[in-house]
Write an enzyme that holds these catalytic residues in place. Structure first.
Site, PDB file in Angstrom:
ATOM      1  N   HIS A   1     -11.756  41.509-106.198  1.00 57.69           N
ATOM      2  CA  HIS A   1     -13.049  41.747-106.846  1.00 57.69           C
ATOM      3  C   HIS A   1     -13.379  43.236-106.951  1.00 57.69           C
ATOM      4  O   HIS A   1     -14.338  43.618-107.629  1.00 57.69           O
ATOM      5  CB  HIS A   1     -14.162  41.019-106.085  1.00 57.69           C
ATOM      6  CG  HIS A   1     -15.115  40.294-106.985  1.00 57.69           C
ATOM      7  ND1 HIS A   1     -15.677  40.875-108.092  1.00 57.69           N
ATOM      8  CD2 HIS A   1     -15.613  39.033-106.935  1.00 57.69           C
ATOM      9  CE1 HIS A   1     -16.482  40.010-108.684  1.00 57.69           C
ATOM     10  NE2 HIS A   1     -16.452  38.868-108.015  1.00 57.69           N
TER      11      HIS A   1
ATOM     12  N   ASP B   1     -14.673  42.381-112.398  1.00 54.42           N
ATOM     13  CA  ASP B   1     -15.685  41.369-112.144  1.00 54.42           C
ATOM     14  C   ASP B   1     -15.210  40.018-112.690  1.00 54.42           C
ATOM     15  O   ASP B   1     -14.143  39.906-113.295  1.00 54.42           O
ATOM     16  CB  ASP B   1     -17.010  41.776-112.800  1.00 54.42           C
ATOM     17  CG  ASP B   1     -17.568  43.060-112.197  1.00 54.42           C
ATOM     18  OD1 ASP B   1     -17.382  43.257-110.980  1.00 54.42           O
ATOM     19  OD2 ASP B   1     -18.165  43.860-112.950  1.00 54.42           O
TER      20      ASP B   1
END
Length: 478
Positions: free
Chosen positions: A449, A453
């Site tokens: 992450h 995104d």
């Protein structure tokens, strides 16, 4: 007199600091050539054969099969530089010791290319003859030099073993030591200049017998105690139920240890997330069948489903390069990589390995499939080199071969993402507004992450699914 040289476990590259002895390729007494492989070891990366840079007669080996040794630890000793001899008997006719030279090479896979000599074992009765002894015949014969030690099997950690020639003159002393499994290198001679005498060997034999007697007594005592323990446990347990057996302990080393370390590091350092989607793979399977059914000069080798999925991944990574990257934690930078080195998970008898298809972004499905097949065969036979197991930028994990539908893969550190593929199986599916039986597969993407995104990860996964459902989409990038 032969000079005894010690060969140590060399630096195997790739930052490896230890290796496990899998199989010895030579015995004590064998004649070896320069750069001849003498032992097969398993590192955290692969199985490799280690060549010895010396030519001569093996006088000792250090470490049993299954022993883990650090780089720089002794592997074996070789007697080199002995004069060549001949014999009147048919058994040893035309043979002799190897050259005293060495290649000087210390890295696995490098050698002078010297031809391997015929291995032979020195007859034990010849080891104990003086050099000047000759059979009764008209022509004198020069015998093989006296070797330094009988078969000795010790661990590397034992520092009591001396280096260099063993100071023994009498063949009788050598024979007596060999018959009683006494390592002359461990004895401190009481004669002039440390010469080992028969009295020293006799003393060592008595000590060994006393130690064996004490060990046998301790073993009998322990066996008696263990035999009594279950009865006591049953008597002390409620309703006479026996105590649970001891747990089995399996060392985490070799490939399994390396995998454990990498997975633990991935879970510790990478904030990962997973998204997944079901896709209709019917059209992909139809296209594959048509490709493999083609005949004529233009028909190539069969293309696997994994090869098609790998080609789809390279096309998706070209659209979403964020997932072909790594994170430099010290510099706090995301490093986007220029090329795709595609790893794929392969299960072997030695555990899970991830071979890498280099420059996958420059290959078509046929080329990727051929390379996957080649690397898979090397993985199954344990012949992958460390370089073929490192440097990946993205991994494809086809766990569907194990009959499972879905998973949440752990990212192969230091990469940024992994695509998991479940089994392709018939399922009810709404196709063109009607319920039908279609070939359905679940795709899951685990991603770092920090590099992107959910929108980017979702876009990547959706593009892969679209190519699976409509392979014509992929034609735009070919």
């Amino acid at each position: 007199m032969a000079k005894v040289l010690e060969f140590k476990l060399p630096d195997l590259g790739e930052g490896l600091t230890e290796a496990e002895i899998v199989r010895w390729l030579v015995e004590v007494g064998d004649v070896v050539a320069i750069d001849q492989p003498v032992v097969e070891v398993e590192t955290a990366k692969a199985m490799v054969e280690v060549p010895c840079p010396y030519g001569g007669v093996v006088t000792a080996r250090f470490g049993e099969e299954g022993t883990e040794l650090p780089v720089g630890a002794p592997l074996l000793t070789v007697a080199v530089g002995a004069p060549e001899g001949s014999s009147g008997s048919g058994e040893d006719s035309g043979s002799g010791t190897e050259s005293s030279g060495g290649s000087g090479n210390v890295l696995v896979g490098y050698g002078t290319g010297a031809p391997a000599a015929r291995r032979r074992r020195i007859r034990p009765d010849r080891l104990d003859r003086p050099v000047t002894e000759a059979p009764v015949s008209a022509a004198p014969v020069v015998e093989a030099p006296v070797l330094e030690a009988p078969v000795v099997k010790v661990l590397v950690a034992d520092a009591a073993v001396s280096e260099g020639p063993v100071p023994v003159v009498s063949p009788l002393v050598r024979r007596l030591a060999r018959q009683n499994d006494i390592d002359l290198r461990r004895l401190a001679g009481s004669g002039p200049d440390g010469l080992i005498l028969r009295a020293d060997v006799d003393r060592a034999i008595r000590t060994a017998e006393e130690t064996a007697t004490a060990t046998a007594h301790a073993a009998r005592t322990q066996a008696k105690t263990q035999a009594q323990a279950p009865a006591a446990a049953v008597a002390g347990a409620p309703n006479g139920v026996s105590a649970a057996p001891a747990a089995e302990r399996i060392p985490l080393r070799g490939v399994r240890g390396a995998v454990a370390d990498k997975l633990s590091r991935s879970r510790t350092e990478i904030p990962d997330a997973t998204c997944w989607v079901d896709a209709d793979a019917t059209e992909l399977m139809t296209v594959r069948a048509a490709m493999n059914a083609a005949t004529g000069p233009s028909a190539g080798p069969k293309v696997s489903v994994l090869a098609l999925l790998a080609r789809i991944c390279t096309a998706a990574l070209a659209r979403f390069p964020e997932l072909n990257s790594t994170v430099d934690t010290e510099a706090r930078e995301i490093v986007r990589l220029p090329g795709v080195h595609l790893g794929f998970a392969a299960q072997t008898e030695r555990g899970l390995v991830v071979p890498v298809v280099r420059d996958a972004h420059t290959r078509n499905a046929e080329s990727i499939g051929a390379e996957i097949a080649r690397l898979t065969e090397l993985a199954r036979t344990g012949k992958l080199s460390p370089a073929q197991l490192t440097g990946g930028t993205f991994t494809l994990n086809n766990y569907g071969v194990f009959g499972v539908d879905g998973s949440t893969p752990i990212i192969n550190h230091p990469e940024a993402a992994m695509l998991g593929v479940g089994r392709i199986m018939p399922k009810p599916w709404v196709h063109q507004g009607e319920l039908a039986v279609r070939q359905v597969v679940q795709l899951s993407l685990t991603f770092d992450h920090r590099v992107c995104d959910g929108g980017t990860a979702g876009g990547f996964l959706r593009y892969v699914a679209d190519c699976v459902e409509q392979p014509a989409v992929l034609l735009r990038t070919l």
